[in-house]
Design an enzyme around this catalytic site. Structure first.
Site, PDB file in Angstrom:
ATOM      1  N   ARG A   1       0.840  -1.190   0.000  1.00 51.12           N
ATOM      2  CA  ARG A   1       0.000   0.000   0.000  1.00 51.12           C
ATOM      3  C   ARG A   1       0.873   1.237   0.000  1.00 51.12           C
ATOM      4  O   ARG A   1       1.930   1.250   0.625  1.00 51.12           O
ATOM      5  CB  ARG A   1      -0.913   0.023   1.230  1.00 51.12           C
ATOM      6  CG  ARG A   1      -1.934  -1.076   1.173  1.00 51.12           C
ATOM      7  CD  ARG A   1      -2.892  -1.011   2.329  1.00 51.12           C
ATOM      8  NE  ARG A   1      -3.715  -2.227   2.337  1.00 51.12           N
ATOM      9  CZ  ARG A   1      -4.534  -2.562   3.312  1.00 51.12           C
ATOM     10  NH1 ARG A   1      -4.660  -1.772   4.359  1.00 51.12           N
ATOM     11  NH2 ARG A   1      -5.237  -3.673   3.246  1.00 51.12           N
TER      12      ARG A   1
ATOM     13  N   ASP B   1      -4.968 -12.867   6.758  1.00 59.44           N
ATOM     14  CA  ASP B   1      -6.260 -12.533   6.177  1.00 59.44           C
ATOM     15  C   ASP B   1      -7.123 -13.774   6.008  1.00 59.44           C
ATOM     16  O   ASP B   1      -6.594 -14.866   5.808  1.00 59.44           O
ATOM     17  CB  ASP B   1      -5.999 -11.909   4.796  1.00 59.44           C
ATOM     18  CG  ASP B   1      -7.060 -10.909   4.413  1.00 59.44           C
ATOM     19  OD1 ASP B   1      -8.049 -10.786   5.157  1.00 59.44           O
ATOM     20  OD2 ASP B   1      -6.894 -10.255   3.371  1.00 59.44           O
TER      21      ASP B   1
ATOM     22  N   HIS C   1     -14.831 -10.375   5.927  1.00 58.69           N
ATOM     23  CA  HIS C   1     -13.365 -10.299   5.977  1.00 58.69           C
ATOM     24  C   HIS C   1     -12.992 -10.385   7.444  1.00 58.69           C
ATOM     25  O   HIS C   1     -13.642  -9.753   8.267  1.00 58.69           O
ATOM     26  CB  HIS C   1     -12.801  -8.958   5.523  1.00 58.69           C
ATOM     27  CG  HIS C   1     -13.343  -8.414   4.260  1.00 58.69           C
ATOM     28  ND1 HIS C   1     -12.582  -8.305   3.127  1.00 58.69           N
ATOM     29  CD2 HIS C   1     -14.555  -7.901   3.948  1.00 58.69           C
ATOM     30  CE1 HIS C   1     -13.307  -7.749   2.173  1.00 58.69           C
ATOM     31  NE2 HIS C   1     -14.499  -7.497   2.639  1.00 58.69           N
TER      32      HIS C   1
HETATM   33 ZN   LIG Z   1     -10.770  -8.725   2.644  1.00 56.01          ZN
END
Ligand SMILES: [Zn+2]
Ligand SMILES: [Zn+2]
Length: 645
Positions: free
Chosen positions: A366, A386, A518
């Site tokens: 990022r 994640d 998420h």
């Molecule tokens: Zn995600």
């Protein structure tokens, strides 16, 4: 003279003559309150205790127990600082001086920089002025007179402020002895109450924060209600400095950031990498135990995909630029979600397969501005722990509960004792900024709230704080010195299932859209590692420690046995260091302590003869001799149970 009705917080009403002050009412209530009072709140507005009351009103008299009153005390302390500076350096020009969370600052224009010796002098003068218990008095001047006053004393920044900020014909000022300041107030009655403060540092700042304006010197101070609170704060600051992961990371040779490679990119050195491997091994094993499937997705994918997902639009300012290959634009991934979505979509799913839980230690890039980068905590390349869960509506509460329980397990294993939970919802006044129907949102927020309530987890509900694509739960871990770190997040997404047209075939034979969540536990491996370094102050528990034990022979005579001990520990799978340097034992122990190695095993004649080791622990000190096999078994237990010691 007419009477007015004053309603106190307990609901009682006092009838007093017009013009009575809050200070007088405090005295009527009791000498203790009169003494402790700092400021008054009249119909919700903070005012000086000495302000005459001229209408029926609700009145609270605030002491240092009220956070708003503490800010008023800090603001008065800022005036005291300016008063002291003007006495010592009459030519300085004054800027602004507001309270801040932990104290206050005041800014000055002065050719010479303020030195640490200057700060000492200023602080001493402030204490003199405080001890004199000088009253803070409010005065009103017509605006032209006010400007004239500042022009004559050559305080041009103040002139500017009066011209810009004073909207009424009369301008309010506060005096503290000879010192006078353009100020709306309110202030505490007198300087005597300002006791617990310390001038901390000087920082440069442009006047009004605008580049090109004159450079002011801001003197920052810590200021609290009493000495104990100030001492606690200063101690916490010292502790935070001692635990700074950037310093410890270098001292223990855990990681680096290399100028040659660019800012915000982390190099994991062998010792840091060893800790990371242990962390990741634990996590992967737990993911599998919790029913996740592990996946890997590419670091770079077609930019078209990021247009479909929407990131190329709403997330573009956080992304590295596109890379052209064979006339197609590719995008370095800032998130793992679209990759997991593609795996979900790789074949038509049946309701029997749901929930699908895809987990990845996925590295993302990022674009963060160089000014905000900070060690391991704010970086440009990092690995998220994640996962994305695709499920049916009636499965969602169980999935959320599992996520929260997983977060608790993480908390416990890494030795955190407390946490804070927040539930961020949508803003009901602006449904147009959110994707997903209001019914979807309500169902999602209810699912999150029901799960937390069912688990007896107390949380703060924050409306309007959710992302546009769905409500979320955030868990903040509280570390060894009481700082809260935002790590775990569990987040609904109504956006991606729609954009990618996700489906499953339901029991009814027709196609439905799955819910998507998420979730991350650590947030990122880098950030969590940084938090752990500070939480443990570098002393990683034995299961994570890059070197778990160091073998220290008293002299060369015992090297044969020393090597045998080292070999035995290595064969058992421990990370062992053999220190055969020609140094005194004390020096070797000191070095092992500095490296925060959990166990030091001292080897001499007695140990060699009896097949033992003399055990020393980095924080518990000398634990005495123990048979080698006993030590091996004890360390095995400690490592396998992931004990925090
Ligand atoms: Zn995600
Ligand atoms: Zn002021």
């Amino acid at each position: 003279m007419e009477n007015i009705q004053i309603t106190l917080p307990d609901g009682s009403v006092r009838e007093v003559p017009t013009g009575t002050t809050a200070a007088q009412i405090a005295s009527q209530i009791g000498p203790r309150l009169a003494k402790d009072a700092l400021v008054a709140r009249v119909d919700g507005e903070l005012v000086d205790l000495s302000r005459p009351l001229d209408h029926d009103a609700k009145l609270s008299i605030l002491t240092a127990k009220d956070p708003d009153a503490v800010q008023v005390l800090r603001h008065s302390a800022a005036h005291l600082l300016a008063a002291a500076v003007l006495e010592l350096y009459p030519n300085v020009k004054l800027g602004v001086g507001p309270p801040i969370d932990t104290g206050f600052f005041y800014e000055f224009l002065r050719d010479e920089p303020f030195t640490p010796e200057d700060l000492e002098k200023i602080e001493a003068r402030m204490r003199d002025l405080a001890a004199k218990d000088i009253p803070n008095e409010r005065k009103l001047l017509p605006k032209p007179e006010a400007i004239d006053l500042y022009r004559k004393s050559q305080q041009e920044f103040k002139c500017e402020l009066v011209e810009e900020k004073a909207v009424e014909p009369m301008v309010s000022f506060y005096t503290t002895g000879k010192f006078i300041d353009f100020c709306r107030g309110p202030h505490i009655p007198s300087t005597g109450r300002i006791k617990a403060f310390k001038l901390m540092n000087v920082a440069g700042a442009y006047w009004k924060g605008q580049e090109g304006n004159p450079q002011m010197q801001r003197i920052y101070a810590a200021c609290f209600v009493d000495q104990k609170e100030l001492d606690d704060y200063l101690h916490k600051l010292e502790e935070a400095k001692r635990r700074d992961h950037r310093r410890i990371g270098q001292e223990l040779d855990l990681f680096s950031i290399q100028e040659d490679a660019g800012p915000g990119l982390i190099f994991w050195h062998p010792k840091g990498a060893t800790i990371r491997k242990e962390m990741e091994d634990w996590l992967r094993a737990e993911l599998i135990r919790h029913g996740y499937e592990l996946v890997y997705t590419p670091h770079i994918m077609l930019r078209e995909l990021w247009k479909t997902s929407g990131h190329a639009n709403f997330y573009s300012q956080n992304m590295f630029g596109p890379i052209e290959v064979e006339k197609a634009d590719y995008q370095l991934k800032p998130m793992n979600c679209p990759g997991h979505v593609l795996i979900y979509k790789s074949h038509l799913r049946s309701y029997r397969e749901l929930p699908v839980r895809l987990g990845e230690l996925g590295t993302v890039y990022r674009y963060e501005r160089s000014g905000v980068l900070h060690g391991l905590l704010r970086v440009r390349g990092f690995t998220q722990d994640d996962a994305h869960i695709f499920c049916m509506p009636d499965q969602i509460e169980k999935e959320i509960r599992d996520c929260i329980e997983f977060a608790w397990e993480t908390l416990r294993v890494f030795g955190f004792e407390s946490y804070e939970v927040e539930l961020s919802g949508g803003d009901p006044a602006h449904p147009e900024v959110y994707t997903g129907s209001p019914e979807d949102w309500k169902r999602a927020e209810d699912a999150l709230a029901n799960t937390l309530n069912g688990m007896n987890v107390s949380y703060k509900y924050i409306p309007g704080e959710a992302a546009f694509y769905g409500p979320k739960i955030d868990v903040k871990l509280v570390d060894a010195i009481g700082r809260a770190w935002q790590l775990t997040t569990v987040q609904f997404d109504f956006n991606l299932p729609r954009r990618f047209n996700l489906e499953y075939v339901g029991e009814d034979g027709s196609r439905h859209q799955p819910l998507m969540v998420h979730r991350a536990l650590w947030g990122s491996v880098e950030r969590f590692f940084g938090v752990l370094i500070e939480h443990y102050a570098g002393a990683f528990p034995a299961w994570l420690a890059p070197v778990q034990a160091t073998v220290l022979p008293l002299s060369e005579k015992f090297s044969e046995y020393g090597q045998k001990v080292t070999r035995r520990l290595k064969e058992t799978g421990f990370r062992v260091h053999y220190d055969d340097r020609n140094e005194k034992l004390q020096a070797k122990i000191r070095d092992a302590q500095l490296q925060k190695i959990p166990y030091m095993l001292v080897i001499g004649g007695k140990e060699a003869e009896s097949g033992a080791v003399s055990v020393r622990h980095r924080s518990k000190g000398d634990l005495g001799p123990r048979p080698l096999e006993q030590f091996v078994a004890d360390l095995r237990d400690e490592v396998d149970s992931r004990a925090i010691r």
